[in-house]
Design a protein around this motif. Structure first.
Motif, short mmCIF file in Angstrom:
data_model
loop_
_atom_site.label_atom_id
_atom_site.label_comp_id
_atom_site.label_asym_id
_atom_site.label_seq_id
_atom_site.Cartn_x
_atom_site.Cartn_y
_atom_site.Cartn_z
N VAL A 97 -4.25 -4.28 -10.14
CA VAL A 97 -3.76 -5.01 -8.95
C VAL A 97 -2.35 -4.48 -8.63
CG1 VAL A 97 -5.06 -7.19 -9.12
CG2 VAL A 97 -2.96 -6.91 -10.44
N PHE A 98 -1.99 -4.54 -7.37
CA PHE A 98 -0.64 -4.08 -7.02
C PHE A 98 -0.12 -4.79 -5.77
CE2 PHE A 98 -3.69 -1.07 -5.20
CZ PHE A 98 -3.32 -1.03 -3.87
N GLU A 99 1.19 -4.79 -5.65
CA GLU A 99 1.84 -5.34 -4.45
C GLU A 99 3.03 -4.46 -4.09
OE1 GLU A 99 0.87 -10.10 -4.49
OE2 GLU A 99 2.98 -9.50 -4.53
N ILE A 100 3.26 -4.32 -2.81
CA ILE A 100 4.40 -3.53 -2.35
C ILE A 100 5.32 -4.46 -1.57
CG2 ILE A 100 5.11 -1.53 -0.99
CD1 ILE A 100 2.36 -0.35 -1.59
N THR A 101 6.55 -4.55 -2.03
CA THR A 101 7.51 -5.44 -1.35
C THR A 101 8.70 -4.63 -0.86
OG1 THR A 101 8.53 -5.91 -3.47
CG2 THR A 101 6.92 -7.49 -2.71
#
Ligand code: HAM
Length: 417
Positions: free
Chosen positions: A266-270
């Motif tokens: 899973v990943f998130e870009i902020t």
């Protein structure tokens, strides 16, 4: 005013649309280099599709879905995200018969009944991408690299890439059990939602947005310690691929994402835009979803970008001008009006953007209007010009003017477009 749009739903007006087109075209161009093909799915689906995939104990399903009965009493929902619909379409259209990897992208509105605030809307847009048929972590890394390329092309470089692994159906139960044990000692102090989720799906407690719950859960056991050997290897290789691709990332062991279908990555870009820490894009792997919808066993991974959040960041970095007409056709007199009509059509046939006067007014006011529209050229047709079969032109930017026949006029407008 008698009517306004629903709360959390906004219009995209002409002065904004070019930036939207610019971003959408950028995504299309980059995604197509990676052999992604566009898919368009309906905005309305059977609600069950989302309940089963996103998960019944998630915020999206519990609180945020636009769900209602249609005229035949079927329970339907406006799509809150794109992945479930794309998976359904992938199976329904037998796209699995095409050679893997099968790469699909989509651009369109999504609906979540959230509390509207900065960067959070009830109708918002996603640009998403899904890849089917590859279990190798090189795809996960490639997706993130493609996102990075896309953001860089939009001049956005101050990004944080956070990754985690949620394991698979073999190793997650042990983690859930450990989490359950850990949470048992804390549950009294958690919010009502967490209390309920703790019993049903303890993983969901980790993405609770309530501050006091977050603080209470700071020393939660890490999912990474429970990964089976295959998931561990997958996560290690994924990181190696990211390093090889020069992507700086941070492991966030508490990143669980608000949707149930994820397995492994899973990943998130902020970004740090104006102090807000909202994710501008997020995604992950969902190796069990296609089979759980009745399709063949097919590993898959993808992401979605929040376009409104992206626009917010981009609008100060990219200057995309609103479309303006090239030419304004003005006239004075009855015969001149006929000529103006013909000329307007001819110029438009030559693919020039043309606006014209429809109700004659003084030349001064016609020129003022042309100036307001921001045109470069004005054609002035008076009775004199009609007689001479010539057009008077004016370059509004340079202040130059002259006379020309039709061929010369088109050439002039074309050359200096
Ligand atoms: P998500 O994290 O729920 O993932 O949404 C992806 C992105 O959509 C968020 O990072 C955010 O930028 C944007 N977004 C979400 N909700 C809102 C809102 N209410 N207002 C404005 N923007 C919002 C998914 O939807 C998954 N389907 C991503 C995915 C694709 N995973 C695998 N494939």
């Amino acid at each position: 005013m008698k009517y306004s749009s629903l709360r959390g739903m906004t219009d995209i007006i002409p002065s904004q649309i070019n930036l939207w087109h610019y971003i959408e075209n950028k995504a299309k161009n980059i995604f197509e280099v990676y052999n992604f093909k566009e898919i368009r799915t309906p905005l309305l689906e059977y609600a069950d599709l989302f309940l089963r995939s996103i998960g019944e104990d998630t915020d999206i399903v519990e609180k945020e879905m636009y769900i209602f009965q249609d005229k035949k009493g079927r329970t339907v929902a406006l799509r809150p995200e794109g992945t479930a619909s794309v998976v359904r379409a992938y199976i329904q259209n037998s796209l699995f018969n095409e050679p893997a990897p099968n790469r699909l992208y989509y651009i369109g509105p999504m609906f979540r009944y959230e509390r509207p605030q900065k960067g959070r809307f009830r109708q918002f847009h996603q640009i998403g991408a899904e890849v089917f048929g590859v279990s190798a972590p090189s795809i996960d890394a490639e997706l993130i690299f493609m996102l990075k390329t896309f953001f860089e092309e939009l001049n956005i470089i101050d990004l944080n890439f956070e990754i985690n692994s949620l394991g698979c159906k073999d190793c997650r139960p042990a983690y859930k059990e450990a989490l359950y044990k850990y949470l048992s000692g804390k549950v009294k102090k958690l919010c009502d939602d967490c209390k309920r989720r703790f019993e049903k799906n303890p993983l969901r407690v980790l993405d609770c947005k309530v501050k006091s719950c977050k603080e209470e859960l700071e020393d939660t056991p890490s999912v990474l310690e429970f990964l089976c050997s295959e998931c561990k290897k997958h996560f290690q290789l994924f990181q190696k691929e990211l390093i090889d691709l020069n992507v700086c990332f941070k492991i966030n062991q508490r990143l669980v994402r608000g949707l149930d279908y994820y397995t492994k990555t899973v990943f998130e870009i902020t970004t740090h835009h104006e102090g807000a820490q909202n994710a501008v894009a997020a995604g992950g792997r969902y190796d069990d979803l296609v089979a759980s919808f009745g399709g063949p066993d097919t590993p898959a991974a993808g992401f979605a970008i929040g376009v409104e959040r992206l626009i917010e960041i981009c609008s100060t970095k990219i200057n995309v001008e609103e479309n303006k007409p090239d030419v304004y056709v003005s006239y004075m007199g009855v015969d001149a009006e006929k000529e103006a009509k013909i000329l307007t059509k001819t110029l438009r046939d030559n693919r020039l953007r043309v606006e014209r006067t429809y109700q004659e007014s003084s030349l001064k006011s016609q020129l003022r209007k042309a100036d307001k529209l921001g045109v470069k050229w004005v054609v002035i047709i008076g009775e004199d010009e009609v007689k001479k079969a010539l057009y008077r032109w004016k370059n509004m930017k340079k202040g130059t003017q002259g006379e020309a026949n039709l061929t010369e006029l088109i050439k002039l407008f074309r050359e200096e477009e």
